[in-house]
Motif scaffolding. Structure first.
Motif, mmCIF file in Angstrom:
data_model
loop_
_atom_site.group_PDB
_atom_site.id
_atom_site.type_symbol
_atom_site.label_atom_id
_atom_site.label_comp_id
_atom_site.label_asym_id
_atom_site.label_seq_id
_atom_site.Cartn_x
_atom_site.Cartn_y
_atom_site.Cartn_z
ATOM 1 N N GLU A 1 -17.130 -67.831 62.555
ATOM 2 C CA GLU A 1 -17.937 -67.267 63.634
ATOM 3 C C GLU A 1 -19.295 -66.847 63.089
ATOM 4 O O GLU A 1 -19.404 -66.378 61.956
ATOM 5 N N ASN A 2 -20.337 -67.006 63.902
ATOM 6 C CA ASN A 2 -21.681 -66.606 63.508
ATOM 7 C C ASN A 2 -21.946 -65.155 63.903
ATOM 8 O O ASN A 2 -22.011 -64.836 65.097
ATOM 9 N N THR A 3 -22.104 -64.295 62.906
ATOM 10 C CA THR A 3 -22.602 -62.947 63.138
ATOM 11 C C THR A 3 -24.109 -62.966 62.904
ATOM 12 O O THR A 3 -24.576 -63.472 61.881
ATOM 13 N N TRP A 4 -24.864 -62.416 63.855
ATOM 14 C CA TRP A 4 -26.318 -62.474 63.789
ATOM 15 C C TRP A 4 -26.927 -61.119 63.441
ATOM 16 O O TRP A 4 -26.453 -60.074 63.912
ATOM 17 N N ILE A 5 -27.951 -61.143 62.624
ATOM 18 C CA ILE A 5 -28.804 -59.990 62.344
ATOM 19 C C ILE A 5 -30.198 -60.358 62.836
ATOM 20 O O ILE A 5 -30.754 -61.372 62.417
ATOM 21 N N ASP B 1 -16.024 -60.502 61.267
ATOM 22 C CA ASP B 1 -15.110 -60.363 60.130
ATOM 23 C C ASP B 1 -15.954 -60.107 58.879
ATOM 24 O O ASP B 1 -17.179 -60.089 58.945
ATOM 25 N N GLU B 2 -15.284 -59.923 57.767
ATOM 26 C CA GLU B 2 -15.918 -59.767 56.456
ATOM 27 C C GLU B 2 -17.018 -58.699 56.455
ATOM 28 O O GLU B 2 -18.182 -58.981 56.150
ATOM 29 N N PRO B 3 -16.666 -57.448 56.775
ATOM 30 C CA PRO B 3 -17.692 -56.409 56.841
ATOM 31 C C PRO B 3 -18.459 -56.211 55.542
ATOM 32 O O PRO B 3 -19.657 -55.889 55.572
ATOM 33 N N GLU B 4 -17.802 -56.412 54.401
ATOM 34 C CA GLU B 4 -18.514 -56.245 53.130
ATOM 35 C C GLU B 4 -19.659 -57.237 53.020
ATOM 36 O O GLU B 4 -20.756 -56.906 52.545
ATOM 37 N N LYS B 5 -19.424 -58.456 53.448
ATOM 38 C CA LYS B 5 -20.460 -59.490 53.434
ATOM 39 C C LYS B 5 -21.613 -59.112 54.365
ATOM 40 O O LYS B 5 -22.796 -59.299 54.021
ATOM 41 N N LEU B 6 -21.286 -58.564 55.530
ATOM 42 C CA LEU B 6 -22.321 -58.175 56.482
ATOM 43 C C LEU B 6 -23.134 -56.994 55.963
ATOM 44 O O LEU B 6 -24.367 -56.974 56.088
ATOM 45 N N LEU B 7 -22.459 -56.030 55.371
ATOM 46 C CA LEU B 7 -23.165 -54.877 54.822
ATOM 47 C C LEU B 7 -24.090 -55.280 53.682
ATOM 48 O O LEU B 7 -25.202 -54.762 53.548
ATOM 49 N N GLY C 1 -39.710 -57.873 59.298
ATOM 50 C CA GLY C 1 -39.804 -56.847 58.278
ATOM 51 C C GLY C 1 -39.327 -55.469 58.675
ATOM 52 O O GLY C 1 -39.429 -54.530 57.881
ATOM 53 N N SER C 2 -38.792 -55.286 59.878
ATOM 54 C CA SER C 2 -38.416 -53.961 60.355
ATOM 55 C C SER C 2 -37.179 -53.431 59.628
ATOM 56 O O SER C 2 -36.300 -54.195 59.220
ATOM 57 N N ASP C 3 -37.109 -52.113 59.510
ATOM 58 C CA ASP C 3 -35.924 -51.493 58.924
ATOM 59 C C ASP C 3 -34.872 -51.183 59.978
ATOM 60 O O ASP C 3 -33.835 -50.585 59.677
ATOM 61 N N LYS C 4 -35.114 -51.588 61.240
ATOM 62 C CA LYS C 4 -34.141 -51.449 62.319
ATOM 63 C C LYS C 4 -33.812 -52.832 62.868
ATOM 64 O O LYS C 4 -34.710 -53.654 63.064
ATOM 65 N N ALA C 5 -32.539 -53.069 63.112
ATOM 66 C CA ALA C 5 -32.105 -54.402 63.515
ATOM 67 C C ALA C 5 -31.061 -54.328 64.621
ATOM 68 O O ALA C 5 -30.544 -53.257 64.959
ATOM 69 N N LEU C 6 -30.759 -55.494 65.160
ATOM 70 C CA LEU C 6 -29.601 -55.688 66.025
ATOM 71 C C LEU C 6 -28.546 -56.436 65.227
ATOM 72 O O LEU C 6 -28.863 -57.380 64.495
ATOM 73 N N LEU C 7 -27.302 -56.023 65.375
ATOM 74 C CA LEU C 7 -26.176 -56.734 64.782
ATOM 75 C C LEU C 7 -25.350 -57.271 65.928
ATOM 76 O O LEU C 7 -24.839 -56.501 66.752
ATOM 77 N N ILE C 8 -25.243 -58.593 66.011
ATOM 78 C CA ILE C 8 -24.587 -59.219 67.156
ATOM 79 C C ILE C 8 -23.275 -59.871 66.728
ATOM 80 O O ILE C 8 -23.248 -60.700 65.813
ATOM 81 N N ASP C 9 -22.200 -59.462 67.375
ATOM 82 C CA ASP C 9 -20.867 -60.036 67.178
ATOM 83 C C ASP C 9 -20.392 -60.001 65.725
ATOM 84 O O ASP C 9 -20.143 -61.053 65.110
ATOM 85 N N PRO C 10 -20.209 -58.811 65.145
ATOM 86 C CA PRO C 10 -19.656 -58.737 63.789
ATOM 87 C C PRO C 10 -18.172 -59.090 63.797
ATOM 88 O O PRO C 10 -17.328 -58.271 64.142
ATOM 89 N N LEU D 1 -31.600 -57.247 53.159
ATOM 90 C CA LEU D 1 -32.758 -57.302 54.048
ATOM 91 C C LEU D 1 -33.485 -55.965 54.130
ATOM 92 O O LEU D 1 -34.603 -55.894 54.655
ATOM 93 N N GLY D 2 -32.837 -54.909 53.668
ATOM 94 C CA GLY D 2 -33.432 -53.590 53.766
ATOM 95 C C GLY D 2 -33.529 -53.096 55.194
ATOM 96 O O GLY D 2 -34.501 -52.450 55.586
ATOM 97 N N THR D 3 -32.487 -53.402 55.982
ATOM 98 C CA THR D 3 -32.507 -53.013 57.392
ATOM 99 C C THR D 3 -31.172 -52.397 57.778
ATOM 100 O O THR D 3 -30.154 -52.615 57.105
ATOM 101 N N THR D 4 -31.184 -51.641 58.874
ATOM 102 C CA THR D 4 -29.991 -50.961 59.381
ATOM 103 C C THR D 4 -29.857 -51.244 60.875
ATOM 104 O O THR D 4 -30.858 -51.184 61.598
ATOM 105 N N PRO D 5 -28.666 -51.534 61.357
ATOM 106 C CA PRO D 5 -28.515 -51.789 62.789
ATOM 107 C C PRO D 5 -28.806 -50.541 63.625
ATOM 108 O O PRO D 5 -28.288 -49.461 63.334
ATOM 109 N N GLU D 6 -29.635 -50.719 64.626
ATOM 110 C CA GLU D 6 -29.815 -49.665 65.619
ATOM 111 C C GLU D 6 -28.742 -49.773 66.692
ATOM 112 O O GLU D 6 -28.444 -48.803 67.380
#
Length: 211
Positions: A13-17, A33-39, A22-31, A45-50
């Motif tokens: 499955e495609n999880t999107w960031i 599986d594999e949370p360690e990989k996503l983190l 260059g923003s430090d705020k992002a959208l995380l779409i459809d996480p 990227l130096g960003t955090t999901p808003e």
């Protein structure tokens, strides 16, 4: 918009960031599986999901929601008609797979407008592959996060509980009728495409009215 995907889990499955460049705020779409990989990808990227946006609640799209919500403190936005699935994921997962349930902070429905991570987002109801599937459209960037509605050369499957082929085709028709052909389709599986490309070449769309 800067958008990248990571293919995760047993069905890739495609999880999107997605973020403003260059923003430090992002959208995380459809996480999914594999949370360690996503983190790790977020850290790189130096960003955090808003916010965490869910297109639909099939297990492959929400398997890592709890882990990611707890790790990032980002609120979860879930289609209103599929909260029951997110709160009972394993009843809808393939045998042998186990995931953690989650109760979302927010629900979304067709016609909602969100303002998150610097984006203006239109919520478009696109059921058919699942009972209350939504697509997240970012008009300023001519892009949609389409979950499992439309793929490059294919469409979402409709042989699962709560699916309906005619409803899915009507959802695809709505996207084709209301969004420009150059709209980028950022899907839940496989490679990105555009609405125009799929209108012209996707064999599964032959039954739809074409200009």
């Amino acid at each position: 918009m800067e958008a990248r995907w990571l293919s995760v889990g047993p069905v890739q499955e495609n999880t999107w960031i997605a973020r403003q460049d260059g923003s430090d705020k992002a959208l995380l779409i459809d996480p999914g599986d594999e949370p360690e990989k996503l983190l790790q990808a977020l850290a790189d990227l130096g960003t955090t999901p808003e916010a965490i946006l869910i297109t639909h609640c099939h297990f492959d799209h929400v398997g890592a929601v709890k882990a990611m919500a707890e790790a990032t403190k980002a609120p979860v936005y879930c289609p209103a008609g599929e909260v029951f699935m997110l709160e009972d994921i394993n009843s809808f997962a393939f045998p042998g797979l186990t995931f953690e349930n989650y109760t979302p902070e927010h629900t979304v429905k067709d016609g909602d407008k969100l303002h998150l991570a610097g984006f203006e987002i239109d919520v478009i109801g696109t059921p058919g592959h699942s009972p209350d599937h939504v697509t997240y459209s970012i008009p300023a960037d001519k892009a949609i996060f389409s979950g499992d509605v439309l793929f490059q050369g294919s469409i979402g499957r409709t042989d699962l509980p709560g699916c309906d082929h005619a409803t899915l085709m009507a959802s695809i028709q709505k996207l084709l009728d209301t969004l420009p052909d150059e709209t980028g389709v950022l899907p839940g599986h496989m490679e990105p495409t555009t609405l125009g490309r799929e209108r012209r070449s996707n064999p599964f769309l032959n039954e739809l009215a074409r200009p």
